[in-house]
Write a protein that holds these residues in place. Structure first.
Motif, PDB file in Angstrom:
ATOM      1  N   ALA A 121     117.070   7.621  31.684  1.00 37.36           N
ATOM      2  CA  ALA A 121     115.891   7.544  31.385  1.00 37.36           C
ATOM      3  C   ALA A 121     115.252   5.995  31.303  1.00 37.36           C
ATOM      4  N   ARG A 122     114.007   5.817  31.676  1.00 37.67           N
ATOM      5  CA  ARG A 122     113.407   4.398  31.882  1.00 37.67           C
ATOM      6  C   ARG A 122     111.686   4.691  31.500  1.00 37.67           C
ATOM      7  N   MET A 123     111.254   3.362  30.972  1.00 34.32           N
ATOM      8  CA  MET A 123     109.928   3.313  30.933  1.00 34.32           C
ATOM      9  C   MET A 123     109.468   3.245  32.397  1.00 34.32           C
ATOM     10  N   PRO A 124     108.196   3.822  32.782  1.00 33.64           N
ATOM     11  CA  PRO A 124     107.837   3.810  34.168  1.00 33.64           C
ATOM     12  C   PRO A 124     107.359   2.299  34.532  1.00 33.64           C
ATOM     13  N   SER A 125     107.614   2.001  35.741  1.00 35.79           N
ATOM     14  CA  SER A 125     106.944   0.717  36.235  1.00 35.79           C
ATOM     15  C   SER A 125     105.698   0.785  36.645  1.00 35.79           C
ATOM     16  N   LEU A 126     105.115  -0.208  36.974  1.00 35.18           N
ATOM     17  CA  LEU A 126     103.475  -0.295  37.283  1.00 35.18           C
ATOM     18  C   LEU A 126     103.293   0.692  38.462  1.00 35.18           C
ATOM     19  N   GLU A 127     104.169   0.727  39.616  1.00 33.54           N
ATOM     20  CA  GLU A 127     104.275   1.495  40.678  1.00 33.54           C
ATOM     21  C   GLU A 127     104.109   2.837  40.418  1.00 33.54           C
ATOM     22  N   GLN A 128     105.073   3.171  39.367  1.00 32.50           N
ATOM     23  CA  GLN A 128     105.101   4.562  38.994  1.00 32.50           C
ATOM     24  C   GLN A 128     103.965   5.273  38.321  1.00 32.50           C
ATOM     25  N   ILE A 129     103.453   4.269  37.515  1.00 34.94           N
ATOM     26  CA  ILE A 129     102.019   4.750  36.966  1.00 34.94           C
ATOM     27  C   ILE A 129     101.069   4.864  38.253  1.00 34.94           C
ATOM     28  N   GLN A 130     100.800   3.946  38.975  1.00 33.88           N
ATOM     29  CA  GLN A 130      99.996   3.974  39.968  1.00 33.88           C
ATOM     30  C   GLN A 130     100.070   5.158  40.685  1.00 33.88           C
ATOM     31  N   GLU A 131     101.278   5.676  40.983  1.00 29.75           N
ATOM     32  CA  GLU A 131     101.611   6.857  41.935  1.00 29.75           C
ATOM     33  C   GLU A 131     101.033   8.152  41.112  1.00 29.75           C
ATOM     34  N   LEU A 132     101.310   7.958  39.774  1.00 26.48           N
ATOM     35  CA  LEU A 132     100.904   9.284  39.031  1.00 26.48           C
ATOM     36  C   LEU A 132      99.396   9.508  39.152  1.00 26.48           C
ATOM     37  N   LEU A 133      98.759   8.259  39.011  1.00 20.05           N
ATOM     38  CA  LEU A 133      97.326   8.213  38.715  1.00 20.05           C
ATOM     39  C   LEU A 133      96.738   8.852  40.232  1.00 20.05           C
ATOM     40  N   ASP A 134      97.440   8.253  41.286  1.00 17.16           N
ATOM     41  CA  ASP A 134      96.749   8.392  42.674  1.00 17.16           C
ATOM     42  C   ASP A 134      97.054  10.049  43.121  1.00 17.16           C
ATOM     43  N   ASN A 135      97.880  10.451  42.633  1.00 20.72           N
ATOM     44  CA  ASN A 135      98.320  11.902  43.305  1.00 20.72           C
ATOM     45  C   ASN A 135      98.068  13.155  42.373  1.00 20.72           C
ATOM     46  N   CYS A 136      97.613  12.865  41.281  1.00 21.55           N
ATOM     47  CA  CYS A 136      97.441  14.002  40.230  1.00 21.55           C
ATOM     48  C   CYS A 136      95.758  13.940  39.984  1.00 21.55           C
ATOM     49  N   SER A 137      95.253  14.943  39.679  1.00 18.43           N
ATOM     50  CA  SER A 137      93.901  15.368  39.255  1.00 18.43           C
ATOM     51  C   SER A 137      94.250  15.343  37.594  1.00 18.43           C
ATOM     52  N   TRP A 138      93.013  14.647  37.082  1.00 22.04           N
ATOM     53  CA  TRP A 138      93.058  14.502  35.621  1.00 22.04           C
ATOM     54  C   TRP A 138      92.005  15.281  35.055  1.00 22.04           C
ATOM     55  N   GLN A 139      92.231  15.749  33.881  1.00 18.85           N
ATOM     56  CA  GLN A 139      91.130  16.326  33.044  1.00 18.85           C
ATOM     57  C   GLN A 139      91.552  16.011  31.436  1.00 18.85           C
ATOM     58  N   TRP A 140      90.215  15.460  30.894  1.00 11.34           N
ATOM     59  CA  TRP A 140      90.259  15.349  29.404  1.00 11.34           C
ATOM     60  C   TRP A 140      90.125  16.604  28.763  1.00 11.34           C
ATOM     61  N   THR A 141      91.215  16.967  27.694  1.00 15.42           N
ATOM     62  CA  THR A 141      91.271  18.531  27.121  1.00 15.42           C
ATOM     63  C   THR A 141      91.957  18.226  25.993  1.00 15.42           C
ATOM     64  N   GLN A 142      92.107  19.485  25.373  1.00 15.71           N
ATOM     65  CA  GLN A 142      92.968  19.722  24.060  1.00 15.71           C
ATOM     66  C   GLN A 142      94.054  20.638  24.461  1.00 15.71           C
ATOM     67  N   LYS A 143      95.250  20.212  23.508  1.00 12.18           N
ATOM     68  CA  LYS A 143      96.275  21.093  23.589  1.00 12.18           C
ATOM     69  C   LYS A 143      96.937  21.181  22.244  1.00 12.18           C
ATOM     70  N   ASN A 144      96.672  22.497  21.842  1.00 11.24           N
ATOM     71  CA  ASN A 144      96.938  22.839  20.448  1.00 11.24           C
ATOM     72  C   ASN A 144      96.216  21.834  19.537  1.00 11.24           C
ATOM     73  N   GLY A 145      94.855  21.630  19.727  1.00 10.47           N
ATOM     74  CA  GLY A 145      94.015  20.798  19.121  1.00 10.47           C
ATOM     75  C   GLY A 145      94.101  19.420  19.095  1.00 10.47           C
ATOM     76  N   VAL A 146      95.118  19.134  19.965  1.00  5.71           N
ATOM     77  CA  VAL A 146      95.256  17.474  20.307  1.00  5.71           C
ATOM     78  C   VAL A 146      94.622  17.124  21.580  1.00  5.71           C
ATOM     79  N   TYR A 147      93.766  15.865  21.455  1.00 12.94           N
ATOM     80  CA  TYR A 147      93.148  15.710  22.601  1.00 12.94           C
ATOM     81  C   TYR A 147      93.910  14.707  23.572  1.00 12.94           C
ATOM     82  N   GLY A 148      93.785  14.790  24.728  1.00 12.09           N
ATOM     83  CA  GLY A 148      94.355  14.184  25.694  1.00 12.09           C
ATOM     84  C   GLY A 148      94.085  14.241  27.033  1.00 12.09           C
ATOM     85  N   GLN A 149      94.933  13.729  28.209  1.00 14.54           N
ATOM     86  CA  GLN A 149      94.689  13.829  29.642  1.00 14.54           C
ATOM     87  C   GLN A 149      95.694  14.924  30.072  1.00 14.54           C
ATOM     88  N   LEU A 150      95.170  15.919  30.839  1.00 15.44           N
ATOM     89  CA  LEU A 150      96.160  16.734  31.446  1.00 15.44           C
ATOM     90  C   LEU A 150      96.017  16.432  32.823  1.00 15.44           C
TER      91      LEU A 150
END
Length: 470
Positions: free
Chosen positions: A365-394
């Motif tokens: 297990a590792r904390m993500p590198s900046l490159e891994q964060i950038q890859e996550l952002l570039d390759n996923c679609s994102w939506q502000w939403t709730q999960k069980n009443g908790v706000y966050g990004q899906l």
């Protein structure tokens, strides 16, 4: 040279042992309180009836011009004693030893609690002479290890449900070193071995002493005997090596029955074939990212995707109650400088020993590198939403698999702010233009990106681990 110093310490302790309990050579008053200028914050109390020393968010800094003065931040010579750690406690000295259990009086000592303990000396942090020491439930950070003089006869050391990051040696423990509900997860080849007449030690490789030892609750990835982050036939071979006598690795006791035998081989095979669990409740999802990086479904310290979990300063591995520069592990208030991951050492990414994901979840297990964060952002679609009443990004990956990041806010000093409106997730990458900060993934309902303006390293933010598939 080290043996000579240890022998000197033993002689000094034998000749100059104090009765009862002392903090920086000061005894408690009639109410059990210690009054010394070396206690910088928090409190320390001694209950004589229950033989309990309680540290509440205590910060002790002992400085001396003579490292041979034999004064310790904590010194105990009671036959039995319990040290309770509440909140975040820090004990430092520029002398030889932080904790000394003196002569042949302190037979049984337990350090326990629900808090964290950070200790640092110039030689040995915890010095045992004739003591059975149990460290239980706490989070421990030690800069210079745990040791005994001589052959360690009558000395035993037990870790029970402990999260520990130990730099320095754990050695000369004559009666053995044991683990309950925790295991060594770094280095991968670490084991408890004998020292040719000097008791037991934590060793690695070809009877070498590791520079850093990480002990994790739950023991990390079950079945990952060789510590490469995967469970496969190589781990079966590693167990067989131990059975045949050509290896010594505590992780080979996969089923935790106290023995290393064919049953451990069968347990690994069950995991490989899908009949057993290797994740110890830490689940990851494959989002279909180009690198094959897997993202955890929960934050460190959380049980569900929508739980906030624990908060960490960058490069620290335990949560605390006050996130400011003065309490930051890698800051020296005397020199007003950062002591690691700075211009002096040119380190730009967290080492595993300072990675909150690795230390709390185990090897792989590792904390993500900046490159891994950038890859996550570039390759996923994102939506502000709730999960069980908790706000966050899906986030939805290219393969349709999703990941939820709760807006957990962050800590500054003693205040948790922006919960439900902002999320801040630490990377393991230092900010490129100023070592005072590190990169983070941050978002609210309209914004999602890694932060172009860094956040200070001593702020408290959440951690979402990653793993890399081979």
């Amino acid at each position: 040279m080290k043996k000579l110093f240890l022998l000197c310490l033993s002689l000094i302790a034998t000749l100059g042992a104090f009765a009862d309990v002392r903090i920086c050579d000061v005894s408690c008053d009639a109410n059990g309180h210690f009054n010394t200028s070396f206690i910088k914050s928090g409190s320390i109390t001694w209950n004589k009836e229950s033989h309990t020393l309680t540290l509440d968010n205590a910060v002790v800094e002992y400085n001396t011009d003579n490292v041979y003065d034999n004064i310790r931040p904590i010194r105990i010579s009671e036959a039995e004693a319990t040290i309770v750690i509440n909140g975040h406690c820090k004990l430092t000295t520029n002398g030889f030893v932080v904790m000394a259990f003196d002569t042949y009086n302190a037979k049984k000592v337990t350090i326990q609690g629900n808090g964290s303990l950070q200790i640092s000396s110039t030689w040995i942090d915890i010095f045992l002479i004739d003591t059975n020491l149990t460290i239980k439930d706490i989070t421990l950070e030690s800069q210079n290890g745990i040791a005994n003089n001589g052959n360690g006869v009558n000395v035993a050391l037990a870790f029970n449900n402990v999260q520990a990051n130990i730099k320095g040696l754990v050695e000369r423990i004559g009666e053995g070193i044991t683990f309950t509900n925790c295991a060594i997860t770094y280095p991968a080849d670490a084991y408890v071995g004998e020292m040719d007449g000097y008791g037991y030690a934590i060793l690695c490789g070809n009877n070498d002493f590791p520079d850093n030892i990480i002990i994790s609750r739950g023991g990390g990835l079950k079945g990952d005997v060789n510590g490469d982050g995967e469970v496969n036939i190589a781990d079966v071979n590693a167990v067989i090596d131990v059975i045949l006598g050509s290896g010594n690795n505590t992780s080979a006791d996969v089923n935790k029955d106290g023995e290393i035998n064919i049953a451990d081989v069968n347990t690994i095979i069950d995991i490989i074939l899908g009949g057993g669990s290797s994740q110890d409740n830490h689940e990851y999802v494959d989002l279909g990212l180009p690198s094959g990086t897997l993202w955890a479904t929960c934050n460190v310290g959380a049980d569900r995707p929508e739980d906030y979990g624990d908060y960490f300063a960058w490069g620290e591995t335990a949560p605390k109650s006050n996130y400011n520069l003065a309490t930051y592990k890698w800051y020296n208030s005397v020199s007003d400088k950062l002591t690691k991951y700075c211009t002096d050492d040119h380190k730009t990414e967290l080492e595993p020993a300072d990675d909150a994901a690795t230390v709390n979840w185990g090897a792989g297990a590792r904390m993500p590198s900046l490159e891994q964060i950038q890859e996550l952002l570039d390759n996923c679609s994102w939506q502000w939403t709730q999960k069980n009443g908790v706000y966050g990004q899906l986030g939805t990956g290219p393969n349709g698999i999703t990941i939820f990041l709760p807006a957990a806010g962050g800590w500054l000093r003693e205040v948790l702010d922006e919960v439900g409106s902002w999320g801040y997730y630490l990377s393991r990458t230092l900010y490129s233009r100023d070592s005072s900060g590190a990169y983070n993934l941050e978002f609210d309902s309209e914004y999602l990106n890694w932060d172009e303006e860094y956040r200070y390293r001593y702020y408290g933010y959440t951690v979402r681990p990653v793993r890399v598939q081979n």
